[in-house]
Design a protein around this motif. Sequence first.
Motif, PDB file in Angstrom:
ATOM      1  N   VAL A 145       0.838  -1.200   0.000  1.00 11.37           N
ATOM      2  CA  VAL A 145       0.000   0.000   0.000  1.00 11.37           C
ATOM      3  C   VAL A 145       0.878   1.257   0.000  1.00 11.37           C
ATOM      4  O   VAL A 145       0.626   2.202  -0.759  1.00 11.37           O
ATOM      5  CB  VAL A 145      -0.970  -0.006   1.217  1.00 11.37           C
ATOM      6  N   LEU A 178       2.272   1.710  -3.426  1.00  6.17           N
ATOM      7  CA  LEU A 178       1.263   2.234  -4.342  1.00  6.17           C
ATOM      8  C   LEU A 178       1.118   3.751  -4.157  1.00  6.17           C
ATOM      9  O   LEU A 178       1.059   4.509  -5.133  1.00  6.17           O
ATOM     10  CB  LEU A 178      -0.079   1.531  -4.086  1.00  6.17           C
ATOM     11  N   GLY A 179       1.112   4.194  -2.900  1.00  3.06           N
ATOM     12  CA  GLY A 179       1.028   5.628  -2.604  1.00  3.06           C
ATOM     13  C   GLY A 179       2.222   6.393  -3.168  1.00  3.06           C
ATOM     14  O   GLY A 179       2.076   7.476  -3.738  1.00  3.06           O
ATOM     15  N   LEU A 234       4.122   5.448  -5.700  1.00  3.28           N
ATOM     16  CA  LEU A 234       4.030   5.410  -7.166  1.00  3.28           C
ATOM     17  C   LEU A 234       3.027   6.467  -7.647  1.00  3.28           C
ATOM     18  O   LEU A 234       3.308   7.215  -8.596  1.00  3.28           O
ATOM     19  CB  LEU A 234       3.586   4.002  -7.601  1.00  3.28           C
ATOM     20  N   ALA A 235       1.868   6.544  -6.969  1.00  4.10           N
ATOM     21  CA  ALA A 235       0.849   7.541  -7.315  1.00  4.10           C
ATOM     22  C   ALA A 235       1.420   8.955  -7.163  1.00  4.10           C
ATOM     23  O   ALA A 235       1.232   9.810  -8.035  1.00  4.10           O
ATOM     24  CB  ALA A 235      -0.382   7.356  -6.430  1.00  4.10           C
ATOM     25  N   GLY A 236       2.147   9.196  -6.075  1.00  7.49           N
ATOM     26  CA  GLY A 236       2.749  10.516  -5.825  1.00  7.49           C
ATOM     27  C   GLY A 236       3.772  10.882  -6.885  1.00  7.49           C
ATOM     28  O   GLY A 236       3.795  12.009  -7.397  1.00  7.49           O
ATOM     29  N   ILE A 253      -3.673   7.915 -15.508  1.00 10.29           N
ATOM     30  CA  ILE A 253      -3.004   6.789 -14.822  1.00 10.29           C
ATOM     31  C   ILE A 253      -2.771   7.160 -13.353  1.00 10.29           C
ATOM     32  O   ILE A 253      -3.050   6.384 -12.442  1.00 10.29           O
ATOM     33  CB  ILE A 253      -1.659   6.445 -15.506  1.00 10.29           C
ATOM     34  N   SER A 254      -2.295   8.394 -13.152  1.00 12.76           N
ATOM     35  CA  SER A 254      -1.976   8.851 -11.796  1.00 12.76           C
ATOM     36  C   SER A 254      -3.210   8.851 -10.881  1.00 12.76           C
ATOM     37  O   SER A 254      -3.146   8.380  -9.748  1.00 12.76           O
ATOM     38  CB  SER A 254      -1.334  10.235 -11.909  1.00 12.76           C
ATOM     39  N   VAL A 255      -4.366   9.331 -11.362  1.00 13.18           N
ATOM     40  CA  VAL A 255      -5.552   9.352 -10.496  1.00 13.18           C
ATOM     41  C   VAL A 255      -6.122   7.950 -10.276  1.00 13.18           C
ATOM     42  O   VAL A 255      -6.692   7.679  -9.221  1.00 13.18           O
ATOM     43  CB  VAL A 255      -6.668  10.325 -10.951  1.00 13.18           C
ATOM     44  N   LEU A 267      -4.197   5.316  -9.904  1.00 12.19           N
ATOM     45  CA  LEU A 267      -3.331   4.837  -8.813  1.00 12.19           C
ATOM     46  C   LEU A 267      -3.766   5.432  -7.474  1.00 12.19           C
ATOM     47  O   LEU A 267      -3.861   4.741  -6.461  1.00 12.19           O
ATOM     48  CB  LEU A 267      -1.867   5.184  -9.097  1.00 12.19           C
ATOM     49  N   TRP A 268      -4.055   6.765  -7.472  1.00 12.90           N
ATOM     50  CA  TRP A 268      -4.514   7.429  -6.235  1.00 12.90           C
ATOM     51  C   TRP A 268      -5.827   6.831  -5.744  1.00 12.90           C
ATOM     52  O   TRP A 268      -6.029   6.664  -4.536  1.00 12.90           O
ATOM     53  CB  TRP A 268      -4.693   8.938  -6.443  1.00 12.90           C
ATOM     54  N   TYR A 296      -5.172   3.546  -4.147  1.00  9.62           N
ATOM     55  CA  TYR A 296      -4.547   3.831  -2.841  1.00  9.62           C
ATOM     56  C   TYR A 296      -5.595   4.290  -1.835  1.00  9.62           C
ATOM     57  O   TYR A 296      -5.644   3.808  -0.699  1.00  9.62           O
ATOM     58  CB  TYR A 296      -3.458   4.893  -3.032  1.00  9.62           C
ATOM     59  N   MET A 317      -7.709   1.418  -0.730  1.00  7.42           N
ATOM     60  CA  MET A 317      -6.956   0.519   0.162  1.00  7.42           C
ATOM     61  C   MET A 317      -6.803   1.093   1.574  1.00  7.42           C
ATOM     62  O   MET A 317      -6.898   0.343   2.552  1.00  7.42           O
ATOM     63  CB  MET A 317      -5.573   0.241  -0.430  1.00  7.42           C
ATOM     64  N   ILE A 318      -6.559   2.402   1.679  1.00  2.00           N
ATOM     65  CA  ILE A 318      -6.398   2.995   3.022  1.00  2.00           C
ATOM     66  C   ILE A 318      -7.737   3.536   3.526  1.00  2.00           C
ATOM     67  O   ILE A 318      -7.796   4.168   4.580  1.00  2.00           O
ATOM     68  CB  ILE A 318      -5.297   4.094   3.063  1.00  2.00           C
TER      69      ILE A 318
END
Lengths: 85, 85
Positions: free
Chosen positions: A4, A7-8, A10-12, B45-47, B49-50, B53, B56-57
């Motif tokens: 997790v 993933l955070g 990578l997103a950042g 792609i970035s959003v 992934l966000w 994330y 998941m959290i």
Amino acid sequence: MTNVDMLGMLAGTMSSLVFLPQVIKTWRSKSAKDISLLMFSFATISVILWLAYGIMIKNGPVIYTNSCVLILSVVMLYLKLKYNK
Amino acid sequence: MTNVDMLGMLAGTMSSLVFLPQVIKTWRSKSAKDISLLMFSFATISVILWLAYGIMIKNGPVIYTNSCVLILSVVMLYLKLKYNK
């Protein structure tokens, strides 16, 4: 580091680079007529707010990501104003 | 709600609206030549992934903000491909 967390991160990392292709394209083409000035104005204000928030909650990734985006947003504002015609 | 929470919410609300002026501008002008396809591909792609994330959290603001940005990014990708000339 958990999956997790990764993933955070990578997103950042992805989101800190979102404006880079636009900066490169505009810098090469010297044309920014179709680009919204308001979008990059909103983006600049938004990342300044995120930076302030990141500093207040002492969150490294929020500070790091938004510092990158702030630099790219300001560069794009400059390119938009320079190559508006 | 603390001042820091409010700042975070304000930052989130602002960033969920960043692409809106570009969507409106492109939709009106029907011209997207100067816009980087790669920027909105990276953004999409970035959003995603966000969003993953955030789910998941189990963080509501991350899910909400990125859902808004995802819709606007996909609309911009469509407008870019439609009005590229």
